[in-house]
Design a protein around this motif. Structure first.
Motif, mmCIF file in Angstrom:
data_model
loop_
_atom_site.group_PDB
_atom_site.id
_atom_site.type_symbol
_atom_site.label_atom_id
_atom_site.label_comp_id
_atom_site.label_asym_id
_atom_site.label_seq_id
_atom_site.Cartn_x
_atom_site.Cartn_y
_atom_site.Cartn_z
ATOM 1 N N PHE A 207 0.037 15.396 -11.460
ATOM 2 C CA PHE A 207 -1.090 16.184 -11.978
ATOM 3 C C PHE A 207 -0.757 16.597 -13.408
ATOM 4 O O PHE A 207 0.354 17.055 -13.679
ATOM 5 C CB PHE A 207 -1.309 17.429 -11.123
ATOM 6 C CG PHE A 207 -1.834 17.124 -9.754
ATOM 7 C CD1 PHE A 207 -3.173 17.304 -9.454
ATOM 8 C CD2 PHE A 207 -0.991 16.636 -8.767
ATOM 9 C CE1 PHE A 207 -3.656 17.009 -8.194
ATOM 10 C CE2 PHE A 207 -1.467 16.338 -7.509
ATOM 11 C CZ PHE A 207 -2.809 16.516 -7.220
ATOM 12 N N CYS B 185 -6.086 15.751 -11.985
ATOM 13 C CA CYS B 185 -5.419 15.094 -10.863
ATOM 14 C C CYS B 185 -5.230 13.603 -11.176
ATOM 15 O O CYS B 185 -5.744 13.101 -12.181
ATOM 16 C CB CYS B 185 -6.235 15.296 -9.593
ATOM 17 S SG CYS B 185 -7.626 14.185 -9.458
ATOM 18 N N PRO B 186 -4.493 12.854 -10.343
ATOM 19 C CA PRO B 186 -4.244 11.431 -10.650
ATOM 20 C C PRO B 186 -5.517 10.598 -10.739
ATOM 21 O O PRO B 186 -5.516 9.529 -11.351
ATOM 22 C CB PRO B 186 -3.389 10.955 -9.468
ATOM 23 C CG PRO B 186 -2.827 12.180 -8.861
ATOM 24 C CD PRO B 186 -3.753 13.288 -9.151
ATOM 25 N N ARG B 187 -6.623 11.093 -10.165
ATOM 26 C CA ARG B 187 -7.898 10.371 -10.253
ATOM 27 C C ARG B 187 -8.775 10.897 -11.382
ATOM 28 O O ARG B 187 -9.952 10.555 -11.478
ATOM 29 C CB ARG B 187 -8.659 10.462 -8.917
ATOM 30 C CG ARG B 187 -8.009 9.651 -7.801
ATOM 31 C CD ARG B 187 -8.275 8.151 -8.020
ATOM 32 N NE ARG B 187 -7.628 7.358 -6.986
ATOM 33 C CZ ARG B 187 -6.448 6.759 -7.132
ATOM 34 N NH1 ARG B 187 -5.794 6.877 -8.265
ATOM 35 N NH2 ARG B 187 -5.919 6.042 -6.164
ATOM 36 N N LYS C 275 -9.876 13.940 -11.915
ATOM 37 C CA LYS C 275 -10.737 15.095 -11.625
ATOM 38 C C LYS C 275 -10.099 16.355 -12.187
ATOM 39 O O LYS C 275 -8.873 16.488 -12.188
ATOM 40 C CB LYS C 275 -10.911 15.291 -10.116
ATOM 41 C CG LYS C 275 -11.449 14.082 -9.390
ATOM 42 C CD LYS C 275 -12.908 13.868 -9.693
ATOM 43 C CE LYS C 275 -13.431 12.653 -8.925
ATOM 44 N NZ LYS C 275 -14.699 12.172 -9.493
ATOM 45 N N ALA D 44 -9.610 21.875 -6.754
ATOM 46 C CA ALA D 44 -10.621 20.816 -6.914
ATOM 47 C C ALA D 44 -11.648 21.045 -5.816
ATOM 48 O O ALA D 44 -11.282 21.333 -4.677
ATOM 49 C CB ALA D 44 -9.983 19.448 -6.777
ATOM 50 N N ASP E 166 -15.619 16.751 -4.964
ATOM 51 C CA ASP E 166 -14.872 15.880 -5.875
ATOM 52 C C ASP E 166 -13.879 14.996 -5.120
ATOM 53 O O ASP E 166 -13.470 13.952 -5.609
ATOM 54 C CB ASP E 166 -14.107 16.715 -6.907
ATOM 55 C CG ASP E 166 -15.044 17.396 -7.881
ATOM 56 O OD1 ASP E 166 -16.186 16.917 -7.995
ATOM 57 O OD2 ASP E 166 -14.641 18.394 -8.493
ATOM 58 N N CYS E 167 -13.433 15.485 -3.975
ATOM 59 C CA CYS E 167 -12.377 14.781 -3.238
ATOM 60 C C CYS E 167 -12.916 13.918 -2.101
ATOM 61 O O CYS E 167 -12.171 13.137 -1.513
ATOM 62 C CB CYS E 167 -11.392 15.791 -2.644
ATOM 63 S SG CYS E 167 -10.542 16.741 -3.899
ATOM 64 N N CYS F 148 -12.446 10.134 -2.576
ATOM 65 C CA CYS F 148 -11.199 9.713 -3.215
ATOM 66 C C CYS F 148 -10.338 8.894 -2.249
ATOM 67 O O CYS F 148 -10.160 9.269 -1.092
ATOM 68 C CB CYS F 148 -10.440 10.950 -3.683
ATOM 69 S SG CYS F 148 -8.839 10.550 -4.360
ATOM 70 N N LEU G 57 -7.217 8.608 -2.420
ATOM 71 C CA LEU G 57 -5.930 9.283 -2.178
ATOM 72 C C LEU G 57 -6.083 10.501 -1.269
ATOM 73 O O LEU G 57 -5.092 11.176 -0.979
ATOM 74 C CB LEU G 57 -5.328 9.759 -3.514
ATOM 75 C CG LEU G 57 -4.694 8.718 -4.425
ATOM 76 C CD1 LEU G 57 -4.258 9.372 -5.727
ATOM 77 C CD2 LEU G 57 -3.488 8.102 -3.742
ATOM 78 N N ALA G 58 -7.324 10.759 -0.847
ATOM 79 C CA ALA G 58 -7.581 12.016 -0.128
ATOM 80 C C ALA G 58 -6.679 12.189 1.087
ATOM 81 O O ALA G 58 -6.161 13.278 1.336
ATOM 82 C CB ALA G 58 -9.048 12.090 0.278
ATOM 83 N N CYS H 192 -3.312 13.186 -0.424
ATOM 84 C CA CYS H 192 -3.304 14.312 -1.361
ATOM 85 C C CYS H 192 -3.676 15.644 -0.686
ATOM 86 O O CYS H 192 -3.106 16.679 -0.991
ATOM 87 C CB CYS H 192 -4.277 14.017 -2.505
ATOM 88 S SG CYS H 192 -4.299 15.245 -3.788
ATOM 89 N N LEU H 193 -4.631 15.594 0.246
ATOM 90 C CA LEU H 193 -5.107 16.844 0.854
ATOM 91 C C LEU H 193 -4.262 17.205 2.062
ATOM 92 O O LEU H 193 -3.841 16.321 2.822
ATOM 93 C CB LEU H 193 -6.567 16.694 1.291
ATOM 94 C CG LEU H 193 -7.556 16.337 0.184
ATOM 95 C CD1 LEU H 193 -8.941 16.143 0.761
ATOM 96 C CD2 LEU H 193 -7.581 17.424 -0.874
ATOM 97 N N LYS I 125 -8.630 20.668 -2.672
ATOM 98 C CA LYS I 125 -7.256 20.522 -3.154
ATOM 99 C C LYS I 125 -6.893 21.797 -3.907
ATOM 100 O O LYS I 125 -7.625 22.229 -4.802
ATOM 101 C CB LYS I 125 -7.143 19.303 -4.084
ATOM 102 C CG LYS I 125 -5.793 19.144 -4.725
ATOM 103 C CD LYS I 125 -4.735 18.799 -3.703
ATOM 104 C CE LYS I 125 -3.353 18.755 -4.333
ATOM 105 N NZ LYS I 125 -2.305 18.551 -3.333
HETATM 106 S S1 SF4 Z 1 -7.915 14.121 -3.310
HETATM 107 FE FE1 SF4 Z 1 -9.028 15.206 -4.925
HETATM 108 S S2 SF4 Z 1 -7.427 16.154 -6.141
HETATM 109 FE FE2 SF4 Z 1 -6.403 14.590 -4.887
HETATM 110 S S3 SF4 Z 1 -6.335 12.785 -6.196
HETATM 111 FE FE3 SF4 Z 1 -8.240 12.649 -4.989
HETATM 112 S S4 SF4 Z 1 -9.814 13.604 -6.268
HETATM 113 FE FE4 SF4 Z 1 -7.853 14.180 -7.095
#
Ligand code: SF4
Length: 365
Positions: free
Chosen positions: A214, A225-227, A229, A245, A249-250, A253, A255-256, A259-260, A267
């Motif tokens: 991040f 964030c890596p995406r 956002k 976040a 927004d997530c 994603c 990576l959710a 990441c979450l 997030k």
């Molecule tokens: S889950 Fe949300 S905060 Fe994490 S990388 Fe994806 S968009 Fe970004």
């Protein structure tokens, strides 16, 4: 026992010596503060003799084995705690399970705590001595004693201030090992305008998407964030601030799942107040000059050399008495003795140089 010591203390061969218990009574009457001032006078004497400058300081810590036998260690009585307070007992038991053992306490010296200086070594009842050593000739500028489990990083800020108060000179550079590589240490030194030669540590990876992925923008106080956002600032906590976040927004994603946290859609992460100082220290570490590297090499043999000398020649490997105050007095006296040795070595060298000069022989430069 030793005629030279008897002569030095001003006692003739025929005179009766004071009872050895007098030393204990004097120590108790004077207290720690008096011994700290005695040590402070040796520091001033070294500064006056120009064998210390007080500008470049090497800081390190070392464990001192407490005067406690293995038999006097007791395991905390978990069941009793559990009965008295079911919640606290559960927590203690949970912590004990996590570490694989219940932490022991020293019954005969409660000020000492179990600590170790390596992961593969067993815990021992110990105190910790924190030391600030001058770069020029290894004069000890400050010592502080804590119980063994205190982290080095908690003491550095206080120790730098104490060193400047004793010497009356502003510290320009502090070197320390990676055990001090915390954001708050870099932040504290930055605020004082002190250059920190402390190698940063690799960030511990606790998550599949760690914090270093991040990007923190200190100027606009936002995190990306890596995406890509933007995480916006939220409520403050003790030494930092939450960044969030939003759920929408997530939601899409990729990576959710990594990441979450489980069961969460938002997030959230905490950025410490001194996190920007840590980022600057990481960039600075990549640009260390050859002079910085040389100075850090000197840190090794200056500070670790002092601890070796104190333990090998001055009995600091083990506490002589029990209690934090007595341990502090032992440390002050050891550091004072080492400073006086440094001073004596320089004075003897000067005396020899003058003597040689008077005979018309070559003076050492
Ligand atoms: S889950 Fe949300 S905060 Fe994490 S990388 Fe994806 S968009 Fe970004």
């Amino acid at each position: 026992m030793n005629i030279a010591i008897r002569w030095f203390a001003g006692y003739g061969l025929h005179e009766a010596l004071p009872d050895h218990s007098s030393l204990t009574r004097i120590r108790q009457r004077w207290g720690v503060e008096r011994f700290r001032r005695i040590f402070g006078r040796t520091v001033k004497a070294c500064l006056d003799a120009r064998i210390a400058k007080g500008e470049i300081v090497h800081i390190d810590a070392s464990l001192i084995r407490a005067d406690v036998s293995w038999e006097s260690l007791a395991v905390r009585y978990v069941e009793a705690t559990s009965e008295a307070n079911a919640e606290a007992g559960d927590e203690t038991e949970k912590k004990g399970r996590q570490t694989g053992k219940y932490k022991k306490v020293c019954v005969t010296d409660p000020d000492a705590t179990m600590a170790t200086n390596a992961r593969n070594r067993r815990l021992e009842p110990a105190y910790k001595q924190h030391t600030a050593v001058d770069d020029l000739r290894g004069v000890i500028l400050d010592v502080a004693v804590t119980t063994g489990e205190v982290n080095e990083g908690q003491v550095l800020e206080r120790q730098v201030d104490a060193t400047m108060a004793t010497t009356g000179i502003a510290v320009t550079t502090v070197t320390a090992d990676a055990g001090y590589a915390y954001a708050k240490v870099y932040g504290a030194l930055e605020r004082r305008g002190i250059d920190a030669l402390i190698p940063t540590k690799a960030e511990p990876i606790k998550s599949a998407v760690p914090l270093r992925r991040f990007r923190y923008d200190a100027r606009h106080d936002v995190v990306k964030c890596p995406r890509g956002k933007v995480l916006r600032p939220g409520r403050r906590v003790k030494h930092g601030r939450f960044f969030y976040a939003r759920a929408r927004d997530c939601s899409r994603c990729s990576l959710a799942s990594l990441c979450l946290s489980r069961g969460r859609v938002n997030k959230a992460l905490v950025i410490g107040d001194d996190y920007p100082a840590l980022l600057r220290a990481r960039r600075r570490r990549d640009r260390w000059s050859s002079e910085d590297r040389r100075l850090y090499q000197r840190h090794r043999w200056r500070s670790e050399g002092f601890h070796g000398e104190a333990k090998t020649w001055h009995g600091l490997a083990r506490a002589v008495r029990r209690g934090l105050d007595n341990m502090s007095i032992q440390s002050y006296l050891t550091a004072a003795a080492i400073n006086l040795k440094r001073l004596a070595a320089v004075l003897i060298a000067l005396f020899r140089a003058r003597k040689l000069g008077a005979k018309g022989q070559c003076r050492p430069c």
